[in-house]
Design an enzyme around this catalytic site. Structure first.
Site, PDB file in Angstrom:
ATOM      1  N   ARG A 142       0.837  -1.211   0.000  1.00 52.85           N
ATOM      2  CA  ARG A 142       0.000   0.000   0.000  1.00 52.85           C
ATOM      3  C   ARG A 142       0.868   1.256   0.000  1.00 52.85           C
ATOM      4  O   ARG A 142       0.574   2.218  -0.693  1.00 52.85           O
ATOM      5  CB  ARG A 142      -0.965   0.007   1.183  1.00 52.85           C
ATOM      6  CG  ARG A 142      -2.056  -1.044   1.061  1.00 52.85           C
ATOM      7  CD  ARG A 142      -2.967  -1.057   2.269  1.00 52.85           C
ATOM      8  NE  ARG A 142      -2.166  -1.331   3.465  1.00 52.85           N
ATOM      9  CZ  ARG A 142      -2.404  -0.837   4.670  1.00 52.85           C
ATOM     10  NH1 ARG A 142      -3.435  -0.049   4.870  1.00 52.85           N
ATOM     11  NH2 ARG A 142      -1.638  -1.151   5.685  1.00 52.85           N
ATOM     12  N   ASN A 172      -6.424  -2.503   2.338  1.00 53.25           N
ATOM     13  CA  ASN A 172      -6.500  -3.956   2.482  1.00 53.25           C
ATOM     14  C   ASN A 172      -7.948  -4.411   2.521  1.00 53.25           C
ATOM     15  O   ASN A 172      -8.795  -3.765   3.137  1.00 53.25           O
ATOM     16  CB  ASN A 172      -5.815  -4.408   3.774  1.00 53.25           C
ATOM     17  CG  ASN A 172      -4.310  -4.301   3.702  1.00 53.25           C
ATOM     18  OD1 ASN A 172      -3.720  -4.287   2.636  1.00 53.25           O
ATOM     19  ND2 ASN A 172      -3.678  -4.242   4.862  1.00 53.25           N
TER      20      ASN A 172
END
Length: 94
Positions: free
Chosen positions: A23, A41
């Protein structure tokens, strides 16, 4: 769609992409391209990437997600293109 037209890219990234800095890496790529949105997520182990900006820059982000240069291991990326909503400022990790 022209390359400079704004669009929205939603990409679901499958593989070993949680807990490996994916990320953060995606955020860095998006900010370098001047895109807004987020990388978050999902409970099933995927990462969802939502980004808005010029179509050409979104295509560059998609290429980066598929490049094999991201942390972890990307098995596949499923994409969806749509009209931008304009509801993001900057690019964040969720």
């Amino acid at each position: 769609m022209r390359d400079d037209d704004n669009a929205r890219l939603t990409a679901w990234v499958h593989g070993q992409v949680q807990g490996v800095g994916f990320r953060w890496w995606t955020r860095r790529q998006a900010l370098e391209l001047g895109l807004s949105g987020y990388a978050g997520n999902l409970e099933d182990g995927r990462v969802e990437v939502v980004a808005e900006g010029p179509h050409a820059d979104l295509a560059r982000l998609l290429d980066a997600l598929r490049s094999g240069n991201a942390p972890g291991w990307v098995d596949t990326v499923v994409e969806r293109w749509s009209e931008p909503k304009g509801n993001h400022t900057g690019f964040v990790e969720r």
